[in-house]
Design a protein around this motif. Structure first.
Motif, mmCIF file in Angstrom:
data_model
loop_
_atom_site.group_PDB
_atom_site.id
_atom_site.type_symbol
_atom_site.label_atom_id
_atom_site.label_comp_id
_atom_site.label_asym_id
_atom_site.label_seq_id
_atom_site.Cartn_x
_atom_site.Cartn_y
_atom_site.Cartn_z
ATOM 1 N N GLY A 153 9.024 -71.609 17.687
ATOM 2 C CA GLY A 153 8.724 -72.766 16.864
ATOM 3 C C GLY A 153 7.508 -72.543 15.993
ATOM 4 N N ARG A 154 6.823 -73.639 15.638
ATOM 5 C CA ARG A 154 5.691 -73.570 14.724
ATOM 6 C C ARG A 154 4.373 -73.735 15.462
ATOM 7 N N ILE A 155 3.333 -73.116 14.904
ATOM 8 C CA ILE A 155 1.982 -73.272 15.416
ATOM 9 C C ILE A 155 1.113 -73.786 14.278
ATOM 10 N N ALA A 156 0.244 -74.740 14.567
ATOM 11 C CA ALA A 156 -0.569 -75.351 13.523
ATOM 12 C C ALA A 156 -1.772 -74.488 13.199
ATOM 13 N N ALA A 157 -1.917 -74.155 11.926
ATOM 14 C CA ALA A 157 -3.167 -73.603 11.416
ATOM 15 C C ALA A 157 -3.734 -74.692 10.526
ATOM 16 N N GLY A 158 -4.215 -75.709 11.156
ATOM 17 C CA GLY A 158 -4.669 -76.925 10.489
ATOM 18 C C GLY A 158 -4.842 -77.963 11.574
ATOM 19 N N VAL A 159 -4.380 -79.169 11.348
ATOM 20 C CA VAL A 159 -4.424 -80.207 12.367
ATOM 21 C C VAL A 159 -3.426 -79.846 13.459
ATOM 22 N N PRO A 160 -3.809 -79.860 14.741
ATOM 23 C CA PRO A 160 -2.882 -79.474 15.807
ATOM 24 C C PRO A 160 -1.602 -80.284 15.789
ATOM 25 N N ILE A 161 -0.518 -79.596 16.132
ATOM 26 C CA ILE A 161 0.781 -80.257 16.211
ATOM 27 C C ILE A 161 1.250 -80.199 17.658
ATOM 28 N N GLU A 162 2.513 -80.523 17.890
ATOM 29 C CA GLU A 162 3.029 -80.546 19.248
ATOM 30 C C GLU A 162 2.921 -79.174 19.901
ATOM 31 N N ALA A 163 2.824 -79.191 21.211
ATOM 32 C CA ALA A 163 2.734 -77.945 21.960
ATOM 33 C C ALA A 163 4.004 -77.133 21.773
ATOM 34 N N ILE A 164 3.880 -75.824 21.983
ATOM 35 C CA ILE A 164 5.007 -74.919 21.857
ATOM 36 C C ILE A 164 6.106 -75.332 22.821
ATOM 37 N N ALA A 165 7.342 -75.330 22.344
ATOM 38 C CA ALA A 165 8.451 -75.763 23.180
ATOM 39 C C ALA A 165 9.335 -74.569 23.544
ATOM 40 N N HIS A 166 10.566 -74.615 23.108
ATOM 41 C CA HIS A 166 11.524 -73.575 23.482
ATOM 42 C C HIS A 166 11.833 -72.689 22.285
ATOM 43 N N ALA A 167 12.289 -71.475 22.584
ATOM 44 C CA ALA A 167 12.618 -70.532 21.522
ATOM 45 C C ALA A 167 13.817 -71.030 20.723
ATOM 46 N N SER A 168 13.730 -70.927 19.392
ATOM 47 C CA SER A 168 14.844 -71.332 18.534
ATOM 48 C C SER A 168 15.776 -70.159 18.258
ATOM 49 N N HIS A 169 15.205 -68.975 18.028
ATOM 50 C CA HIS A 169 15.984 -67.762 17.822
ATOM 51 C C HIS A 169 15.040 -66.572 17.935
ATOM 52 N N ALA A 208 -11.878 -72.768 12.546
ATOM 53 C CA ALA A 208 -10.951 -72.434 11.468
ATOM 54 C C ALA A 208 -11.556 -71.345 10.587
ATOM 55 N N ALA A 209 -10.703 -70.758 9.738
ATOM 56 C CA ALA A 209 -11.170 -69.795 8.745
ATOM 57 C C ALA A 209 -10.969 -70.384 7.361
ATOM 58 N N ASN A 210 -11.365 -71.646 7.250
ATOM 59 C CA ASN A 210 -11.252 -72.388 6.001
ATOM 60 C C ASN A 210 -12.323 -73.482 6.063
ATOM 61 N N PRO A 211 -13.279 -73.494 5.125
ATOM 62 C CA PRO A 211 -14.371 -74.468 5.199
ATOM 63 C C PRO A 211 -13.922 -75.914 5.099
ATOM 64 N N ALA A 212 -12.661 -76.144 4.740
ATOM 65 C CA ALA A 212 -12.165 -77.514 4.658
ATOM 66 C C ALA A 212 -11.921 -78.119 6.039
ATOM 67 N N TYR A 213 -11.953 -77.288 7.082
ATOM 68 C CA TYR A 213 -11.682 -77.767 8.429
ATOM 69 C C TYR A 213 -12.922 -77.608 9.302
ATOM 70 N N GLU A 214 -13.215 -78.635 10.083
ATOM 71 C CA GLU A 214 -14.366 -78.598 10.972
ATOM 72 C C GLU A 214 -14.028 -77.847 12.257
ATOM 73 N N THR A 215 -15.048 -77.216 12.829
ATOM 74 C CA THR A 215 -14.888 -76.568 14.135
ATOM 75 C C THR A 215 -14.768 -77.648 15.209
ATOM 76 N N ARG A 216 -13.806 -77.471 16.105
ATOM 77 C CA ARG A 216 -13.623 -78.409 17.211
ATOM 78 C C ARG A 216 -14.306 -77.840 18.448
ATOM 79 N N VAL A 217 -15.163 -78.623 19.078
ATOM 80 C CA VAL A 217 -15.845 -78.221 20.304
ATOM 81 C C VAL A 217 -15.347 -79.116 21.426
ATOM 82 N N LEU A 218 -14.815 -78.482 22.475
ATOM 83 C CA LEU A 218 -14.175 -79.234 23.554
ATOM 84 C C LEU A 218 -14.654 -78.711 24.902
ATOM 85 N N PRO A 219 -14.626 -79.553 25.931
ATOM 86 C CA PRO A 219 -14.931 -79.061 27.286
ATOM 87 C C PRO A 219 -13.927 -77.984 27.673
#
Length: 232
Positions: A113-129, A204-215
């Motif tokens: 499936g798809r992985i977000a390089a931006g705002v996070p999207i849904e977690a990885i699911a099952h293989a499509s092909h 991120a590797a784009n100044p338009a996106y802020e670094t996320r800091v999480l526990p």
């Protein structure tokens, strides 16, 4: 049924191969069809491939295989023998994460499936092909999988929207690694990984996106980037 432009391109490629034994360059195709950019040629080639007239070979640099010709170009059932033709080499410098394909043996990886390089999207699911990748792109031990990139937060390291990234499964990462991170067991994202004490920074590797800091208990590493595939 082919459009006039699609038929013109197929005829031009066919005639040049018959005459010279090699295909025209993308610039020559563009000029022959009086198009303003090579992106139009890419769209026409994609349309011809979808209709079964040509086939692109992923493990060779812009190689095309002519599968069949329409009757207007002399094609007939069982009367055309496919021929592999070599196209021009990519003009742009490959991104830092792209690996040369060459003639390496291919391996089949599941596209998860798809992985977000931006705002996070849904977690990885099952293989499509499955997708074919060069065997020498698979580094180290363990399982590998592929993901389609969605978004532009990693363009600073040469990862663009629509690219396919090759990931080696791992639960650990070093500072600076590009990883697939699962955030709060719900969101998957592709980011640079940094650990500072009990906190994890996803950069991120784009100044338009802020670094996320999480526990640290909110982030699980799912894999590390080992390769990138781009279709031109």
């Amino acid at each position: 049924m082919l459009t006039k432009k699609q038929l013109d391109l197929l005829e031009f490629i066919h005639k040049r191969v018959q005459r010279d034994g090699v295909p025209p360059s993308f610039d020559e195709m563009k000029d022959a069809l009086d198009l303003r950019s090579k992106s139009g040629i890419h769209r026409l080639i994609t349309a011809l491939e979808e209709r079964g007239f040509i086939r692109r070979l992923a493990h060779r640099a812009r190689a095309l295989e002519i599968v069949k010709l329409p009757e207007s170009l002399g094609g007939k059932a069982g009367g055309f023998e496919p021929r592999v033709i070599e196209g021009d080499k990519p003009e742009a410098t490959p991104p830092a994460n792209a690996l040369p394909v060459g003639h390496a043996a291919l391996a089949e990886l599941p596209l998860m499936g798809r992985i977000a390089a931006g705002v996070p999207i849904e977690a990885i699911a099952h293989a499509s092909h499955n997708v074919a990748v060069p065997g020498d792109m698979l580094s180290g031990k363990g399982n590998h999988y592929a993901l389609e990139v969605k978004g532009d937060s990693m363009i600073g390291v040469g990862i663009n929207d629509g690219d396919i990234v090759v990931i080696r499964e791992t639960e650990v990462a070093d500072n600076g690694d590009i990883v697939v991170a699962l955030v709060e067991d719900q969101e998957a994202t592709l980011k640079k990984f940094y650990r500072n004490g009990n906190a994890i920074a996803l950069e991120a590797a784009n100044p338009a996106y802020e670094t996320r800091v999480l526990p640290e208990d909110k982030v699980r590493v799912q894999g590390r980037l080992v390769g990138l595939i781009r279709t031109y």
